[in-house]
Write a protein that holds these residues in place. Structure first.
Motif, short mmCIF file in Angstrom:
data_model
loop_
_atom_site.label_atom_id
_atom_site.label_comp_id
_atom_site.label_asym_id
_atom_site.label_seq_id
_atom_site.Cartn_x
_atom_site.Cartn_y
_atom_site.Cartn_z
N ALA A 31 0.90 -1.21 0.04
CA ALA A 31 0.05 -0.05 -0.07
C ALA A 31 0.98 1.10 -0.01
O ALA A 31 2.00 1.18 0.66
N PRO A 32 0.70 2.45 -0.71
CA PRO A 32 1.20 3.56 -0.72
C PRO A 32 1.26 4.41 0.57
O PRO A 32 2.12 5.01 0.85
N ALA A 37 -2.44 0.75 4.45
CA ALA A 37 -1.88 -0.58 4.99
C ALA A 37 -2.58 -1.06 6.18
O ALA A 37 -2.92 -2.25 6.34
N LEU A 38 -3.08 -0.16 6.82
CA LEU A 38 -3.68 -0.76 8.26
C LEU A 38 -5.25 -1.23 7.96
O LEU A 38 -5.60 -2.32 8.51
N LEU A 39 -5.92 -0.66 6.56
CA LEU A 39 -6.93 -1.07 6.30
C LEU A 39 -6.96 -2.65 5.91
O LEU A 39 -7.53 -3.43 6.01
N LEU A 44 -7.29 -8.68 5.98
CA LEU A 44 -6.52 -10.10 6.23
C LEU A 44 -6.74 -10.77 7.47
O LEU A 44 -6.91 -12.07 7.48
N LEU A 45 -6.64 -10.07 8.52
CA LEU A 45 -6.93 -10.42 9.93
C LEU A 45 -8.09 -11.29 10.23
O LEU A 45 -8.52 -12.01 10.77
N LYS A 46 -9.03 -10.33 9.63
CA LYS A 46 -10.56 -10.63 9.59
C LYS A 46 -10.86 -11.90 8.75
O LYS A 46 -11.53 -12.82 9.01
N ALA A 47 -9.95 -11.96 7.83
CA ALA A 47 -10.00 -13.53 6.81
C ALA A 47 -9.49 -14.58 7.24
O ALA A 47 -10.00 -15.71 6.94
N ARG A 48 -8.99 -14.35 8.55
CA ARG A 48 -8.39 -15.57 8.90
C ARG A 48 -9.34 -16.73 9.46
O ARG A 48 -10.44 -16.40 10.00
N GLY A 49 -9.28 -17.84 9.06
CA GLY A 49 -10.23 -18.99 9.39
C GLY A 49 -11.33 -19.25 8.30
O GLY A 49 -12.10 -20.20 8.50
#
Length: 371
Positions: A31-32, A37-39, A44-49
């Motif tokens: 991300a620029p 990047a935080l978004l 990505l963390l929400k997508a875990r599992g």
């Protein structure tokens, strides 16, 4: 800058890298800005599992969703233009584009990315290897591997096998002392500035882009050394780009200069200082027009004088580096010191590629060993 877990700032690319491990694989996004990047990190963390299909879809956010991709050719072209082309040199771009145009797109271009399987990549690998070497085949699969890592999901390039190939050492030439004298004498008789630059390549063992990238502030006058770090590359538009980072970490080094070279450099420095502001931030080596020396222009000049001197075609500007290493080796300089001064990552590379032993040297060594 404050540290954020899973986020790393890449100053050479002016990007933030987000790296999260999911389902046994590392998902990497860029991300620029830090906010973006935080978004991405949050998604990505929400997508875990999640299931594999859902993960594939979610990790595409911020790039292209799978349903919007089209075929592999369209998708990979987007990836290449966004994630690859802006960050590599002209020569590398040309090579990558040739790989996609000549190998990847004719074979896989019309397929949907998600439909590509490992078996297909394996078959593709063998087909490519029929035309090029194993090393070149690995380069083709490597580019595909980077693309599939970007889109997320299962990477069909994982575990691809390659045919075994007998490695043959590439023959690299070095100058003899007589060839070097004849070559430099010819250049000196017509262009002293070019002669001095080329002579410094023989004395320092620098790579082509390292020496012409040097500024005056890289000279340590007190210790008599030249600091090597940035490198100069062609920008593809008739100009140059000064890359702040070198080929590898070992390339960052300080090279001792001879007293004669230091004397000439000091003379040039004092002369230019009379009419140049902020000279320490200026290039040491300039063209007659006062511009930085382009790598391709330097190579062309080298070839022109090599042909006129009647030297073998296999001798290139990079041969000055081979010559530097070989002569230090013959002088008995320890391998680890040669690696440090020349910027080689390991002694294995140095020994396998850059040393040149003549038949007489072999004969003399055997004579000393068994006399």
């Amino acid at each position: 800058m404050a540290k954020y877990k899973y986020i790393t700032y890449r100053p050479e690319r002016k990007q933030y890298q987000v790296k999260v491990r999911m389902a046994g694989k590392s998902i990497v996004k860029t991300a620029p800005t830090l906010n973006e990047a935080l978004l991405i990190r949050g998604k990505l963390l929400k997508a875990r599992g999640n299931k594999a299909d859902e993960l594939f879809y979610l990790t595409k956010n911020g790039a292209l969703k799978h349903e919007e991709q089209g075929n592999l050719k369209e998708s990979m072209t987007v990836w290449y233009k966004r994630q690859k082309a802006p960050f590599v040199e002209k020569g590398t771009r040309t090579r990558y584009e040739g790989v996609m145009r000549n190998y990847i797109f004719p074979y896989l271009g019309d397929m949907e990315p998600k439909a590509v399987t490992r078996d297909m990549i394996q078959t593709f690998s063998f087909a490519v290897n029929e035309k090029v070497t194993v090393a070149s085949t690995r380069s083709v699969i490597s580019l595909l591997n980077q693309y599939f890592n970007w889109i997320g999901g299962e990477n069909p390039c994982t575990g691809v096998a390659y045919r075994r190939e007998v490695k043959t050492r590439r023959k690299r030439l070095a100058f003899t002392k007589e060839q070097e004298r004849a070559f430099l004498a010819l250049v000196r008789s017509e262009d002293y500035d070019l002669y001095f630059l080329l002579n410094m390549y023989f004395e320092t063992g620098c790579r082509r882009g390292e020496l012409i990238a040097c500024l005056w502030n890289q000279i340590d006058w007190y210790n008599g050394t030249l600091h090597i770090e940035p490198t100069l590359v062609d920008d593809g538009k008739g100009g140059v780009i000064r890359k702040p980072y070198p080929k590898n970490r070992s390339s960052i080094r300080d090279i001792p200069l001879t007293k004669k070279t230091l004397f000439i450099l000091r003379s040039v420095y004092d002369q230019r200082k009379k009419y140049t502001y902020h000279i320490d931030d200026r290039y040491i080596f300039l063209t007659k027009e006062g511009k930085p020396v382009r790598p391709e222009t330097l190579t062309a000049a080298f070839k022109r004088y090599r042909e006129r001197a009647g030297l073998p075609e296999g001798l290139s500007l990079h041969s000055t580096r081979h010559t530097f290493a070989s002569r230090l080796m013959r002088a008995g300089v320890p391998i680890h010191i040669i690696c440090k001064v020349g910027g080689w990552e390991s002694s294995k590379i140095l020994l396998n590629v850059y040393t040149h032993v003549t038949q007489n040297e072999v004969r003399n060594a055997l004579y000393k060993a068994f006399k």
